[in-house]
Design a protein around this motif. Structure first.
Motif, PDB file in Angstrom:
ATOM      1  N   ALA A   1      31.116 -28.470  -8.657  1.00 23.15           N
ATOM      2  CA  ALA A   1      32.443 -27.899  -9.537  1.00 23.15           C
ATOM      3  C   ALA A   1      31.704 -26.481  -9.822  1.00 23.15           C
ATOM      4  O   ALA A   1      30.505 -26.768 -10.916  1.00 23.15           O
ATOM      5  CB  ALA A   1      33.179 -28.472  -9.858  1.00 23.15           C
ATOM      6  N   GLU A   2      32.267 -25.458  -9.668  1.00 21.08           N
ATOM      7  CA  GLU A   2      31.570 -24.482 -10.696  1.00 21.08           C
ATOM      8  C   GLU A   2      33.242 -23.362 -10.288  1.00 21.08           C
ATOM      9  O   GLU A   2      34.162 -23.756  -9.700  1.00 21.08           O
ATOM     10  CB  GLU A   2      31.394 -23.291  -9.582  1.00 21.08           C
ATOM     11  CG  GLU A   2      29.713 -23.974  -9.651  1.00 21.08           C
ATOM     12  CD  GLU A   2      29.113 -22.837  -9.216  1.00 21.08           C
ATOM     13  OE1 GLU A   2      27.857 -21.911  -9.629  1.00 21.08           O
ATOM     14  OE2 GLU A   2      29.477 -21.623  -8.120  1.00 21.08           O
ATOM     15  N   VAL A   3      33.400 -22.678 -11.414  1.00 24.66           N
ATOM     16  CA  VAL A   3      34.718 -22.119 -11.723  1.00 24.66           C
ATOM     17  C   VAL A   3      34.772 -20.435 -12.135  1.00 24.66           C
ATOM     18  O   VAL A   3      33.652 -20.442 -12.697  1.00 24.66           O
ATOM     19  CB  VAL A   3      35.262 -22.826 -12.843  1.00 24.66           C
ATOM     20  CG1 VAL A   3      34.580 -22.976 -14.451  1.00 24.66           C
ATOM     21  CG2 VAL A   3      37.182 -22.534 -12.899  1.00 24.66           C
ATOM     22  N   GLU A   4      35.530 -20.052 -11.386  1.00 24.82           N
ATOM     23  CA  GLU A   4      35.356 -18.698 -12.466  1.00 24.82           C
ATOM     24  C   GLU A   4      37.341 -17.651 -11.682  1.00 24.82           C
ATOM     25  O   GLU A   4      37.755 -18.348 -11.548  1.00 24.82           O
ATOM     26  CB  GLU A   4      34.886 -17.653 -10.912  1.00 24.82           C
ATOM     27  CG  GLU A   4      34.629 -17.424  -9.649  1.00 24.82           C
ATOM     28  CD  GLU A   4      34.452 -16.712  -8.858  1.00 24.82           C
ATOM     29  OE1 GLU A   4      33.507 -15.711  -9.035  1.00 24.82           O
ATOM     30  OE2 GLU A   4      34.303 -17.322  -7.684  1.00 24.82           O
ATOM     31  N   LEU A   5      37.055 -16.671 -12.402  1.00 25.16           N
ATOM     32  CA  LEU A   5      38.276 -15.761 -13.196  1.00 25.16           C
ATOM     33  C   LEU A   5      38.018 -15.464 -12.024  1.00 25.16           C
ATOM     34  O   LEU A   5      38.021 -15.334 -10.742  1.00 25.16           O
ATOM     35  CB  LEU A   5      38.181 -14.852 -13.946  1.00 25.16           C
ATOM     36  CG  LEU A   5      37.763 -15.215 -15.307  1.00 25.16           C
ATOM     37  CD1 LEU A   5      38.171 -14.376 -16.177  1.00 25.16           C
ATOM     38  CD2 LEU A   5      38.079 -16.426 -16.099  1.00 25.16           C
ATOM     39  N   ALA A   6      40.160 -15.764 -11.419  1.00 30.20           N
ATOM     40  CA  ALA A   6      40.497 -14.917 -10.720  1.00 30.20           C
ATOM     41  C   ALA A   6      40.367 -13.573 -10.563  1.00 30.20           C
ATOM     42  O   ALA A   6      41.121 -13.772 -12.101  1.00 30.20           O
ATOM     43  CB  ALA A   6      42.135 -15.851  -9.506  1.00 30.20           C
ATOM     44  N   ARG A   7      40.245 -13.178  -9.301  1.00 28.72           N
ATOM     45  CA  ARG A   7      40.201 -11.522  -9.761  1.00 28.72           C
ATOM     46  C   ARG A   7      42.019 -11.151 -10.507  1.00 28.72           C
ATOM     47  O   ARG A   7      42.984 -11.540  -8.965  1.00 28.72           O
ATOM     48  CB  ARG A   7      40.311 -10.468  -9.402  1.00 28.72           C
ATOM     49  CG  ARG A   7      38.836  -9.718  -9.646  1.00 28.72           C
ATOM     50  CD  ARG A   7      37.991  -9.227  -7.866  1.00 28.72           C
ATOM     51  NE  ARG A   7      37.851 -10.324  -7.167  1.00 28.72           N
ATOM     52  CZ  ARG A   7      36.277  -9.778  -7.365  1.00 28.72           C
ATOM     53  NH1 ARG A   7      35.641  -9.828  -8.274  1.00 28.72           N
ATOM     54  NH2 ARG A   7      35.841 -11.210  -6.967  1.00 28.72           N
ATOM     55  N   TRP A   8      42.651 -10.519 -11.321  1.00 28.39           N
ATOM     56  CA  TRP A   8      44.373 -10.424 -11.888  1.00 28.39           C
ATOM     57  C   TRP A   8      44.202  -9.459 -12.473  1.00 28.39           C
ATOM     58  O   TRP A   8      43.751  -8.785 -13.115  1.00 28.39           O
ATOM     59  CB  TRP A   8      45.120 -11.159 -12.237  1.00 28.39           C
ATOM     60  CG  TRP A   8      44.377 -12.332 -13.648  1.00 28.39           C
ATOM     61  CD1 TRP A   8      43.207 -11.540 -14.446  1.00 28.39           C
ATOM     62  CD2 TRP A   8      45.178 -12.462 -14.862  1.00 28.39           C
ATOM     63  NE1 TRP A   8      43.158 -12.090 -15.829  1.00 28.39           N
ATOM     64  CE2 TRP A   8      44.287 -12.404 -15.873  1.00 28.39           C
ATOM     65  CE3 TRP A   8      46.835 -12.379 -14.571  1.00 28.39           C
ATOM     66  CZ2 TRP A   8      45.336 -12.535 -17.175  1.00 28.39           C
ATOM     67  CZ3 TRP A   8      46.956 -13.046 -15.928  1.00 28.39           C
ATOM     68  CH2 TRP A   8      46.554 -13.218 -17.398  1.00 28.39           C
TER      69      TRP A   8
ATOM     70  N   ALA B   1      41.811 -19.219 -12.507  1.00 26.70           N
ATOM     71  CA  ALA B   1      40.887 -19.310 -12.129  1.00 26.70           C
ATOM     72  C   ALA B   1      40.736 -20.479 -11.073  1.00 26.70           C
ATOM     73  O   ALA B   1      41.589 -20.877 -10.605  1.00 26.70           O
ATOM     74  CB  ALA B   1      40.070 -20.007 -12.711  1.00 26.70           C
ATOM     75  N   VAL B   2      39.513 -19.872 -10.720  1.00 22.98           N
ATOM     76  CA  VAL B   2      38.913 -20.997  -8.823  1.00 22.98           C
ATOM     77  C   VAL B   2      37.955 -21.416  -9.207  1.00 22.98           C
ATOM     78  O   VAL B   2      37.479 -21.754  -9.598  1.00 22.98           O
ATOM     79  CB  VAL B   2      39.023 -19.614  -8.203  1.00 22.98           C
ATOM     80  CG1 VAL B   2      38.920 -20.933  -6.336  1.00 22.98           C
ATOM     81  CG2 VAL B   2      40.183 -18.800  -7.381  1.00 22.98           C
ATOM     82  N   LEU B   3      38.781 -22.975  -9.307  1.00 23.09           N
ATOM     83  CA  LEU B   3      37.207 -24.469  -9.272  1.00 23.09           C
ATOM     84  C   LEU B   3      37.280 -24.480  -7.755  1.00 23.09           C
ATOM     85  O   LEU B   3      37.977 -24.847  -6.862  1.00 23.09           O
ATOM     86  CB  LEU B   3      38.214 -25.236  -9.530  1.00 23.09           C
ATOM     87  CG  LEU B   3      36.902 -26.701 -10.413  1.00 23.09           C
ATOM     88  CD1 LEU B   3      36.626 -26.082 -11.243  1.00 23.09           C
ATOM     89  CD2 LEU B   3      37.554 -28.075 -10.213  1.00 23.09           C
ATOM     90  N   SER B   4      35.883 -24.584  -7.065  1.00 22.24           N
ATOM     91  CA  SER B   4      35.415 -24.386  -6.031  1.00 22.24           C
ATOM     92  C   SER B   4      33.980 -25.628  -6.359  1.00 22.24           C
ATOM     93  O   SER B   4      33.885 -25.917  -6.548  1.00 22.24           O
ATOM     94  CB  SER B   4      35.288 -23.157  -5.585  1.00 22.24           C
ATOM     95  OG  SER B   4      34.058 -22.206  -6.650  1.00 22.24           O
TER      96      SER B   4
END
Ligand code: AMP
Ligand code: MG
Length: 425
Positions: A380-387, A371-374
Motif C-alpha cells: 500500500a502507498e498513500v498520496e495526498l488527493a489534489r485539493w 489522501a488516496v491509499l492505493s
C-alpha cells in the motif's frame, strides 16, 4: 441523559486563546462521552440489529463445541495405536456430520478406527483423528482395515467439547456493535431476537445565509446544503438517527429558535458560523443561552474553529467548509454519538503506510489531509488527493483516507511511513 458537572473555571481554561491540541481536545470529548449512556432498549429481529448496539450480553446456551468435533475427514483412532507406523487398524464404523456415535455401539477400542467426517462427533475411546490423506484403505474379505502412515499425538484434529466456550460464558458484551461476526454468535446461541439500545437522535443544523435546500435552485451566490446530508450520513454510520433541521440564517433570533429545537434531541451538531467572521453567530447565540464551552478551537487543519460544549445536551459546532465538517465529525462527534448509542469506547487508531510523494506543509497544526491509499496486498502507498482547500468535496470524494501530519513537521519525504486515518463508512 445527564451531563457530568464541569466547573466554569475549567471551561474558561478550555476557552483560552490557544485552542487545544488535537489530543487534548479528543481526550476531553472522550471524558465527557464516558459519562453518557442510553436509557431505552428495544427488542428486534437479529438481522435488523446489524450495526446496532447490544443492550444485553450474549451468553453461550451450551458448550461450544457441544461435542468433541472432528476438524478433518479421516479416522478417529487412539494415538497410542499409531505410535509405530505403518499401523493397521480395524475399521468398525463411520460417523458423518449430524450422526451421534452411541457409546458402546460406535466406539473406538484398541486396534480399532472409526471413519469420521469434518464436523462429526468423536466416538468414545478415540483421542485423535488421522487425516484421510495419511491413510490407505485395505479390503480383506472378512474385515475392513485401514493402514495409517503417519503417527499423531493425542488431541490432534478435533476440538474438545467446550474448548471454545463453556455453557453460560459471556460471548458478546453489552455495548458491542453487532457486525456479521456478532450476528453469527447470536445466531449460534439461538438468539433470533436481540435487545438493543435505542439509537440516539442527533439534530443536524446547518447555518448560513448562502445555504439553500438541495431541491431548490441556488441563486448565483448560493450553495446547496450538502453538509446536512453528509453529516446525516455520518451520524447514521456512527449508530445514530439524524434529525435534519431547517437551515438557520445568519440571524440571531431564528438561529436561537433552531438551536433550542436541536437541543431537544440527544445531541446537536451545527455546521457553519463558528469562525471569526462578523456573521459567525453560533458561539454568540449559544453564549446567550448560557451554554458551557469545553473548547472553542483545536490546533488542527482542517477544522480549527471546532466547538464543543453543552447546554442540557452536548453540542458540537463544526466549521462549515465541507471537508472540515466531515473531518471534525470523525475526530470529535463520532465518539460522543457512539457513547450515546451505548457503545463501549473505541480507541482512535491510526494506521501507517508509505508516502508515495513528498508533502510540504507548515508547522503548528496537526493536519488531516484527504489522501488516496492505493496499491495491492502488502504494497500500500498513500498520496495526498489534489485539493483546493477545505471546500473541495470533489477531492474528498476521490480520497479514501486522511494522512495525519504532526504539527512539528513541515516536510514529509517520499517513502516515509506516515500515519493514516481511514475514512469510515
Ligand atoms: P462558515 O463556517 O459558515 O464560515 O462556512 C465556511 C464555508 O463553508 C463557506 O464557504 C460556506 O459557504 C460553506 N458552507 C457552510 N455551510 C455549508 C453547508 N451546509 N453545505 C455546504 N457548504 C457549506
Ligand atoms: Mg457561514
Amino acid at each position: 441523559m445527564s451531563l457530568p458537572t464541569h466547573s466554569s473555571s475549567s471551561s474558561s481554561l478550555a476557552r483560552s486563546a490557544r485552542g487545544l491540541s488535537f489530543e487534548e481536545a479528543r481526550r476531553l470529548v472522550e471524558q465527557f462521552a464516558a459519562g453518557v449512556s442510553p436509557k431505552e432498549v428495544e427488542t428486534v429481529d437479529l438481522l435488523a440489529g446489524l450495526g446496532r448496539v447490544l443492550a444485553e450480553g450474549i451468553l453461550a446456551d451450551r458448550d461450544f463445541p457441544p461435542f468433541a468435533r472432528a476438524t478433518r475427514d479421516g479416522y478417529a483412532v487412539r494415538a497410542a495405536d499409531v505410535a509405530e507406523i505403518p499401523a493397521r487398524l480395524e475399521v468398525v464404523g463411520e460417523v458423518k456430520a449430524g450422526d451421534w456415535p452411541e457409546p458402546g455401539v460406535c466406539s473406538v477400542g484398541r486396534g480399532q478406527a472409526v471413519g469420521i467426517m469434518t464436523g462429526a462427533p468423536l466416538p468414545e475411546g478415540a483421542d485423535a483423528v488421522v487425516m484421510v490423506e495419511h491413510t490407505l484403505p485395505i479390503r480383506e474379505p472378512a474385515v475392513k482395515l485401514v493402514e495409517v502412515r503417519r503417527s499423531i499425538s493425542v488431541g490432534e484434529n478435533f476440538v474438545p467439547r467446550g474448548a471454545e466456550a463453556r455453557a453460560g460464558q459471556l460471548l458478546l458484551d453489552r455495548g458491542r456493535r453487532l457486525d456479521h461476526a456478532g450476528i453469527a454468535i447470536a445466531a449460534s446461541v439461538g438468539k433470533s431476537r436481540v435487545q438493543l439500545f435505542r439509537k440516539p437522535r442527533v439534530a443536524v443544523l446547518s447555518t448560513g445565509d448562502e445555504v439553500v435546500e438541495i431541491d431548490a435552485m441556488p441563486g448565483p451566490a448560493q450553495i446547496r446544503n450538502s453538509n446536512s446530508y453528509s453529516l446525516a450520513a455520518q451520524v447514521q454510520n456512527a449508530g445514530g438517527e439524524a434529525v435534519r433541521l431547517e437551515i438557520a440564517p445568519d440571524e440571531r433570533g431564528r438561529l436561537r429558535t433552531l438551536i433550542e429545537e436541536g437541543l431537544g434531541c440527544d445531541l446537536l451538531l451545527l455546521t457553519g458560523g463558528v469562525s471569526m467572521g462578523k456573521y459567525d453567530l453560533v458561539e454568540q447565540v449559544l453564549g446567550e443561552l448560557k451554554a458551557e464551552f469545553y473548547f472553542t478551537g483545536a490546533e488542527i487543519q482542517p477544522g480549527r474553529p471546532v466547538v464543543f460544549g453543552s447546554h442540557k445536551k452536548y453540542f458540537f459546532g463544526l466549521p462549515g467548509n465541507p471537508v472540515s465538517t466531515m473531518v471534525t465529525f470523525e475526530l470529535f462527534a463520532r465518539p460522543m454519538i457512539e457513547a450515546l448509542a451505548g457503545m463501549a469506547p473505541q480507541p482512535l487508531i491510526f494506521l501507517r503506510a508509505r508516502l508515495k510523494s513528498e508533502i510540504r506543509t507548515k508547522t503548528g497544526l496537526k493536519r488531516f489531509l484527504p489522501a488516496v491509499l492505493s496499491g495491492e496486498f502488502e504494497d500500500a502507498e498513500v498520496e495526498l488527493a489534489r485539493w483546493q482547500g477545505s471546500g473541495d468535496i470533489a477531492a474528498l470524494a476521490r480520497a479514501n483516507c486522511y494522512v495525519v501530519i504532526p504539527p512539528d513537521r513541515e516536510r514529509m519525504e517520499a517513502g516515509e511511513w506516515v500515519s493514516l486515518l481511514m475514512r469510515s463508512g
